[in-house]
Design an enzyme around this catalytic site. Sequence first.
Site, PDB file in Angstrom:
ATOM      1  N   TRP A  11       0.580  -1.236  -0.004  1.00 28.47           N
ATOM      2  CA  TRP A  11      -0.081  -0.008   0.016  1.00 28.47           C
ATOM      3  C   TRP A  11       0.925   1.533  -0.069  1.00 28.47           C
ATOM      4  CZ3 TRP A  11      -3.659   2.087  -1.844  1.00 28.47           C
ATOM      5  CH2 TRP A  11      -4.808   2.776  -1.506  1.00 28.47           C
ATOM      6  N   LYS A 105      -5.294   0.288   8.750  1.00 29.96           N
ATOM      7  CA  LYS A 105      -6.527  -0.152   9.216  1.00 29.96           C
ATOM      8  C   LYS A 105      -6.433  -1.256  10.366  1.00 29.96           C
ATOM      9  CE  LYS A 105      -8.386   0.609   4.569  1.00 29.96           C
ATOM     10  NZ  LYS A 105      -8.922  -0.080   3.293  1.00 29.96           N
ATOM     11  N   GLY A 133     -11.052   3.245   2.223  1.00 30.28           N
ATOM     12  CA  GLY A 133     -11.995   2.577   1.240  1.00 30.28           C
ATOM     13  C   GLY A 133     -11.667   1.471   0.592  1.00 30.28           C
ATOM     14  N   SER A 135      -9.734  -0.203  -1.918  1.00 36.34           N
ATOM     15  CA  SER A 135      -8.603   0.303  -2.600  1.00 36.34           C
ATOM     16  C   SER A 135      -7.113  -0.715  -2.289  1.00 36.34           C
ATOM     17  CB  SER A 135      -8.194   1.792  -1.895  1.00 36.34           C
ATOM     18  OG  SER A 135      -7.976   1.597  -0.672  1.00 36.34           O
ATOM     19  N   ALA A 137      -4.048  -2.363  -3.196  1.00 42.45           N
ATOM     20  CA  ALA A 137      -2.692  -1.434  -3.766  1.00 42.45           C
ATOM     21  C   ALA A 137      -2.363  -2.166  -5.224  1.00 42.45           C
ATOM     22  CB  ALA A 137      -1.568  -2.045  -2.929  1.00 42.45           C
ATOM     23  N   LYS A 188     -13.862  -4.533   9.215  1.00 48.73           N
ATOM     24  CA  LYS A 188     -14.064  -5.394   8.085  1.00 48.73           C
ATOM     25  C   LYS A 188     -13.322  -6.496   7.671  1.00 48.73           C
ATOM     26  CE  LYS A 188     -10.687  -3.356   5.157  1.00 48.73           C
ATOM     27  NZ  LYS A 188      -9.852  -3.913   4.508  1.00 48.73           N
ATOM     28  N   ASP A 241     -15.430  -1.137   1.467  1.00 51.31           N
ATOM     29  CA  ASP A 241     -14.548  -1.702   1.830  1.00 51.31           C
ATOM     30  C   ASP A 241     -14.672  -3.219   2.141  1.00 51.31           C
ATOM     31  OD1 ASP A 241     -11.718  -1.852   2.121  1.00 51.31           O
ATOM     32  OD2 ASP A 241     -11.586  -0.689   3.939  1.00 51.31           O
ATOM     33  N   THR A 245     -12.931  -6.614   0.340  1.00 47.06           N
ATOM     34  CA  THR A 245     -12.125  -7.378   1.303  1.00 47.06           C
ATOM     35  C   THR A 245     -12.493  -8.693   1.370  1.00 47.06           C
ATOM     36  OG1 THR A 245     -11.632  -5.548   2.326  1.00 47.06           O
ATOM     37  CG2 THR A 245     -10.627  -7.391   3.381  1.00 47.06           C
ATOM     38  N   ARG A 252      -5.807  -9.865   1.487  1.00 44.15           N
ATOM     39  CA  ARG A 252      -5.158 -11.047   2.354  1.00 44.15           C
ATOM     40  C   ARG A 252      -5.935 -11.495   3.440  1.00 44.15           C
ATOM     41  NH1 ARG A 252      -0.683  -6.382   4.323  1.00 44.15           N
ATOM     42  NH2 ARG A 252      -2.520  -5.232   3.551  1.00 44.15           N
ATOM     43  N   ASN A 253      -6.655 -10.785   3.787  1.00 43.56           N
ATOM     44  CA  ASN A 253      -7.615 -11.500   5.044  1.00 43.56           C
ATOM     45  C   ASN A 253      -8.623 -12.630   4.672  1.00 43.56           C
ATOM     46  OD1 ASN A 253      -7.450  -9.460   7.460  1.00 43.56           O
ATOM     47  ND2 ASN A 253      -7.315  -8.205   5.828  1.00 43.56           N
TER      48      ASN A 253
END
Length: 336
Positions: A11, A105, A133, A135, A137, A188, A241, A245, A252-253
């Site tokens: 990021w 975050k 938001g 976004s 990377a 989130k 978001d 996600t 990644r999550n």
Amino acid sequence: MRICVLGAGSWGIALTKLLSLNEHSVIVWSIDPEEISMLKEYSQHKTKLPGVMLPGTVEFTTDMEAALSDAELVVMAVPSPFVRSTAEKAAEYIKDERIIVNVAKGIEEDTLKRLSQVIKEEIPQAKVAVLSGPSHAEEVGKELPTTVVVGAETKELAETVQDIFMNNFFRVYISPDIIGIELGGAVKNVIALAAGIADGLGCGDNTKAALITRGIYELTSLGVAMGGKPETFSGLSGTGDLIVTCASVHSRNRKAGFLMGQGYTYQEAMDEVKMIVEGVYSAKAALKLATLYEVEMPIVEEVNKILFEDLPAKEALHELLTRDKKKESSSLSWND
């Protein structure tokens, strides 16, 4: 403007490219000498954001004083567990009234503080804003259309940051609701772990839609109890978001959750992902906040059981589905 980006993860590097394209002078700091050497040699992060080339004007350093001495704006782009320690080290080099934009975050587990509060504690002389938001990377680095929101205590500060970051592919809205923006961005990630776990178990689109929808309800309930505004949670840093996600291949999550759904421990999953999985660090804090504010968050509760109590993912899903019968919304009622 002279801008320092603290943190050379995916990021931080994507935003470095964005800010350079916006004709700002950017210097990137990392604590890792090998990472800085790689960036200097290849003008890209070959492991975390391969193929995203940075302009030759970007500088790289491990010297925090050199990175911050002339900075007019600082982007805090280190993973959430390291925000306090990084801010503490940076404090003596940041001049009065300098702007810090936090793009990490999370919630600090020990104190339950939002990251902007952590930064303000360590660097009280700075003006702190947050950017959040949907976004990833990888997509910002490729200049794909992206929309985010900036939160700040004053409209003037929000508009200043908006002008610095916004361009023809990166649209920036502004908001006074810092609490809502930060809570949405942190919680989130926990819901995205749940969505990934469901994918790993072989559940379908119905399950993911249910987790996203009820996840929005959970994070809104907590956020409003903490002083956030309902509109924020239906906006970019909430619903937007959360959707990206929970669903994106770049998440990644979601990926870590997928691996846990297939039987990995959270540590094994993080080792496989090879990056910080923010939801793991935010899960305990979110559950503590839910208890403190007396908010029911069953998805967050089950994710914590999977992470830290070795509850099998199938059993956690069963517990969610067999909870006591509920109304969908406590604010709606019949007239009779």
